[in-house]
Design a protein around this motif. Structure first.
Motif, PDB file in Angstrom:
ATOM      1  N   THR B 103     -11.312   2.326  -7.927  1.00  6.76           N
ATOM      2  CA  THR B 103     -11.266   1.756  -6.586  1.00  6.76           C
ATOM      3  C   THR B 103      -9.908   2.018  -5.958  1.00  6.76           C
ATOM      4  O   THR B 103      -8.874   1.902  -6.613  1.00  6.76           O
ATOM      5  CB  THR B 103     -11.524   0.246  -6.665  1.00  6.76           C
ATOM      6  N   GLN B 104      -9.901   2.369  -4.680  1.00  2.00           N
ATOM      7  CA  GLN B 104      -8.663   2.560  -3.941  1.00  2.00           C
ATOM      8  C   GLN B 104      -8.351   1.283  -3.166  1.00  2.00           C
ATOM      9  O   GLN B 104      -9.208   0.748  -2.458  1.00  2.00           O
ATOM     10  CB  GLN B 104      -8.787   3.757  -2.996  1.00  2.00           C
ATOM     11  N   TYR B 105      -7.115   0.820  -3.312  1.00  2.00           N
ATOM     12  CA  TYR B 105      -6.660  -0.394  -2.643  1.00  2.00           C
ATOM     13  C   TYR B 105      -5.633   0.003  -1.578  1.00  2.00           C
ATOM     14  O   TYR B 105      -4.717   0.779  -1.857  1.00  2.00           O
ATOM     15  CB  TYR B 105      -6.037  -1.362  -3.650  1.00  2.00           C
ATOM     16  N   PHE B 106      -5.800  -0.579  -0.412  1.00  2.00           N
ATOM     17  CA  PHE B 106      -5.034  -0.126   0.742  1.00  2.00           C
ATOM     18  C   PHE B 106      -3.887  -1.069   1.110  1.00  2.00           C
ATOM     19  O   PHE B 106      -3.961  -2.284   0.886  1.00  2.00           O
ATOM     20  CB  PHE B 106      -5.966   0.036   1.950  1.00  2.00           C
ATOM     21  N   GLY B 107      -2.864  -0.466   1.708  1.00  2.00           N
ATOM     22  CA  GLY B 107      -1.739  -1.224   2.220  1.00  2.00           C
ATOM     23  C   GLY B 107      -2.007  -1.727   3.625  1.00  2.00           C
ATOM     24  O   GLY B 107      -3.078  -1.510   4.182  1.00  2.00           O
ATOM     25  N   PRO B 108      -1.005  -2.392   4.239  1.00  6.07           N
ATOM     26  CA  PRO B 108      -1.189  -3.000   5.565  1.00  6.07           C
ATOM     27  C   PRO B 108      -1.199  -1.997   6.704  1.00  6.07           C
ATOM     28  O   PRO B 108      -1.617  -2.326   7.813  1.00  6.07           O
ATOM     29  CB  PRO B 108      -0.005  -3.953   5.679  1.00  6.07           C
ATOM     30  N   GLY B 109      -0.740  -0.769   6.460  1.00  9.40           N
ATOM     31  CA  GLY B 109      -0.803   0.264   7.481  1.00  9.40           C
ATOM     32  C   GLY B 109       0.408   0.330   8.388  1.00  9.40           C
ATOM     33  O   GLY B 109       1.167  -0.637   8.528  1.00  9.40           O
ATOM     34  N   THR B 110       0.593   1.509   9.006  1.00  4.70           N
ATOM     35  CA  THR B 110       1.615   1.735  10.029  1.00  4.70           C
ATOM     36  C   THR B 110       0.930   2.277  11.266  1.00  4.70           C
ATOM     37  O   THR B 110       0.221   3.285  11.194  1.00  4.70           O
ATOM     38  CB  THR B 110       2.675   2.751   9.556  1.00  4.70           C
ATOM     39  N   ARG B 111       1.157   1.605  12.376  1.00  2.62           N
ATOM     40  CA  ARG B 111       0.567   2.076  13.633  1.00  2.62           C
ATOM     41  C   ARG B 111       1.584   2.945  14.348  1.00  2.62           C
ATOM     42  O   ARG B 111       2.637   2.464  14.764  1.00  2.62           O
ATOM     43  CB  ARG B 111       0.170   0.897  14.517  1.00  2.62           C
TER      44      ARG B 111
END
Lengths: 116, 115
Positions: B103-111
């Motif tokens: 499973t791939q777990y994601f970070g909060p992201g950069t906009r």
């Protein structure tokens, strides 16, 4: 090639209604993995569930349930008694086990709005 | 437990300027690391993945590059940004011991907005 189709672009329901999000996938691989992720307005992708191709048992987790049917290549997601906090974009995704294949193939997502 | 960090959270850059986005993972060793981009109104597209320090695979040719200088650090860069680079960039990790199927777990992201 792999493909995931989420035909419902947007769905609106009134709080406490049940809602089902559809997901249809395509792959030639016999071993594969299916996922659902939730993306709230903050943007982070939250993992919800993983299902292996050789395990067709349906799963229930609280108000969430998933119906995996290999015969129709579908992996649908039902939210029972929806709540406002369920409002988000939901993505279905497919991962195959082919050598060197690390790419999750995502559907385009279904935006769910739960109206109080 | 494992935690994934990304920064900055938001970035506005002019066309032609350089870019550096950073992702770090805590609580695990030897992870697989991934960079995805989500353009407005579109799905997620894998840009790069890495199975180890210095090992980068590109999925989509573009003016972006990635580097992995440390085991739990993944950097996305560009020398000159284009308008089309605007989007939401997500870093993800998975357990390497499982090969490519975990499973791939994601970070909060950069906009990122390129003007």
């Amino acid at each position: 090639a792999q493909k995931v189709t989420q035909a419902q672009t947007e769905i609106s329901v009134v709080e406490k209604e049940d809602v089902t999000l559809d997901c249809v996938y395509e792959t030639r691989d016999t071993t594969y993995y299916l996922f659902w992720y939730k993306q709230p307005p903050s943007g982070e992708l939250v993992f919800l569930i993983r299902r292996n191709s050789f395990d067709e048992q349906n799963e229930i987790s609280g108000r969430y349930s998933w119906n995996f049917q290999k015969s129709t290549s579908s992996f649908n997601f039902t939210i029972t008694a929806s709540q406002v906090v369920d409002s988000a974009v939901y993505f279905c995704a497919l991962l195959t086990s082919g050598a060197g294949s690390y790419q999750l193939t995502f559907g385009k997502g279904t935006k769910l709005s739960v109206i109080p | 437990s494992q935690t994934i960090h990304q920064w900055p959270a938001t970035l506005v850059q002019p066309v032609g300027s350089p870019l550096s986005l950073e992702c770090t993972v805590e609580g695990t060793s030897n992870p697989n690391l991934y960079w995805y981009r989500q353009a407005a109104g579109r799905g997620l597209q894998l840009l790069f993945y890495s199975v180890g320090i210095g090992q980068i695979s590109s999925e989509v040719p573009q003016n972006l590059s990635a580097s992995r200088p440390q085991d739990r650090q993944f950097i996305l860069s560009s020398k000159k940004l284009l308008l089309s680079d605007s989007g939401f960039y997500l870093c993800a990790w998975s357990v390497r011991a499982s090969g490519n199927t975990d499973t791939q777990y994601f970070g909060p992201g950069t906009r990122l907005t390129v003007l």
